[in-house]
Design a protein around this motif. Structure first.
Motif, mmCIF file in Angstrom:
data_model
loop_
_atom_site.group_PDB
_atom_site.id
_atom_site.type_symbol
_atom_site.label_atom_id
_atom_site.label_comp_id
_atom_site.label_asym_id
_atom_site.label_seq_id
_atom_site.Cartn_x
_atom_site.Cartn_y
_atom_site.Cartn_z
ATOM 1 N N THR A 1 -4.023 3.421 -20.257
ATOM 2 C CA THR A 1 -3.857 4.599 -21.311
ATOM 3 C C THR A 1 -2.529 4.734 -21.897
ATOM 4 O OG1 THR A 1 -3.600 6.344 -19.516
ATOM 5 C CG2 THR A 1 -5.804 6.091 -20.131
ATOM 6 N N TYR B 1 -6.815 8.988 -24.427
ATOM 7 C CA TYR B 1 -7.554 8.117 -24.682
ATOM 8 C C TYR B 1 -9.047 8.396 -25.309
ATOM 9 C CZ TYR B 1 -9.901 9.797 -20.258
ATOM 10 O OH TYR B 1 -10.685 10.658 -19.626
ATOM 11 N N ASN C 1 -2.463 5.428 -26.352
ATOM 12 C CA ASN C 1 -1.847 6.949 -26.431
ATOM 13 C C ASN C 1 -0.669 7.123 -27.015
ATOM 14 O OD1 ASN C 1 -1.541 9.589 -25.678
ATOM 15 N ND2 ASN C 1 -1.612 9.243 -23.137
#
Length: 390
Positions: A152, A236, A275
């Motif tokens: 992420t 995410y 992210n």
């Protein structure tokens, strides 16, 4: 007087790693990354890019000379700040050549920072209708190699020009917000990587959305049927889907189908970037606006912002007539098309490149970085930035 988003810019580094290949390298089933968390590619920032350069490049493509003269407030939302004293906004102000008679500050509250900046900008425009405010959301998400949060990560920035009589989206009133002192995600000042209680953070994200959504309905008497789409902060992309599903039972089937279909469109960009913390919600909005070509002016769009620690906010916007004429769809299409895939080994090598912290001098070769604005090195404990157009 309408106040809202007049222009939106975006930038992400030119390098990425394929999530399928990262999964194989980590002995994980690829579907865990591509379906389980909903990510396809992860942007990789070279050492010549940092939150300042990402933000400056995002803003560079959208600002004309009139904007640069009228911008009298730069608000930089980030949780990847490069200095504990000097605001990242001051660096960007110079790199873009903005009007010197301006304020420039940095705002921090995890991934909520850019949203706080937008609310500050609205107040400033209300008092100064002829001015414009540049709000930046720029971050590099780092959890470390072979960590539970590695998949992420990401890097990028979104730049929003806020003004009176906006050409893209009017931001409505009736915002609702919530704060609670929790430890779901944090990064002490001595660490370059974040700490996260993943399960707890997921639970709190959904809980915050449910609470502000209930508060919004009570405040406005509106419901899901009144929204063409709802965009989410996306650490995410599966996270936003979980939150949306938490309230879909209250909608009619037709409304469920529309909201789910538009959510899929709104996460396309994030799915291929990863992210970007403070900019994630606005990257999702940008994806919706640019990828759904039949989205009509007058449509009401919901926006859920969440910053761990935690602050959440739900607010809304109305798309303006001919808003698509003021988007930079071709430029963003080219930005994605020009990216270069790196191997997992190359990604790991890039990840471990760091700037000196002992005051030593470092010169970086920026010729391989296609970005206009780059970090060129360190000297006397100061980052050296270059704008190749100067």
């Amino acid at each position: 007087m309408k106040i809202g988003i007049d222009k939106i810019g975006f930038y992400t580094p030119h390098l990425y790693v394929d999530m399928n290949k990262l999964a194989v390298s980590r002995n994980v089933e690829p579907e865990k990354f591509t379906i389980g968390i909903g990510q396809s590619k992860m942007a990789i920032p070279p050492i010549s890019q940092d939150p300042v350069t990402l933000a400056a490049n995002a803003a560079l493509e959208i600002l004309d000379n009139e904007d640069k003269e009228k911008i009298d407030f730069v608000i930089f939302g980030t949780e990847s700040g490069i200095d504990n004293s000097k605001s990242a906004g001051v660096y960007v102000h110079r790199l873009l050549g903005l009007n010197p008679h301006a304020r420039a500050v940095e705002v921090k509250q995890a991934c909520y920072g850019a949203t706080a900046g937008i609310q500050m900008a609205k107040g400033h425009i209300a008092l100064n209708p002829d001015s414009k405010v540049l709000v930046l959301g720029s971050d590099i998400a780092r959890y470390g190699l072979n960590t539970s949060g590695e998949a992420t990560q990401g890097a990028g920035a979104v730049a929003l020009l806020i003004s009176a009589e906006p050409r893209i989206m009017e931001l409505e009133e009736n915002n609702v917000y919530l704060t609670d002192d929790i430890m779901d995600f944090w990064r002490p000042i001595y660490s370059d990587k974040a700490f996260v209680d993943g399960k707890f953070s997921n639970e709190q994200y959904i809980l915050f959305f449910e609470k502000v959504w209930e508060q919004y309905k009570a405040k406005t008497d509106l419901s899901l049927k009144d929204f063409e789409a709802i965009c989410f902060h996306l650490p995410y992309t599966k996270m936003g889907l979980k939150a949306l599903r938490a309230v879909l039972d209250e909608a009619e089937e037709e409304d469920k189908e529309r909201l789910l279909a538009n959510f899929e469109i709104s996460r396309k960009y994030n799915r291929n970037v990863g992210n970007i913390y403070t900019g994630s919600l606005y990257l999702s909005l940008l994806s919706l606006l640019e990828q759904k070509d039949d989205l009509q002016s007058g449509a009401k769009i919901g926006l859920f912002s969440y910053g761990s620690g935690a602050v959440g906010e739900f607010f809304t916007g109305i798309l303006q007539p001919n808003y698509r004429e003021h988007l930079h769809i071709a430029e963003h299409t080219q930005l994605f098309a020009a990216r270069k895939e790196v191997t997992v080994a190359e990604y790991e090598e890039i990840f471990q490149e760091t700037l000196p912290i002992d005051g030593s001098t470092l010169e970086l070769d920026v010729t391989n970085d296609p970005a206009t604005i780059c970090l060129a090195g360190m000297k006397d404990n100061m980052r050296q930035y270059v704008n190749k157009e100067d």
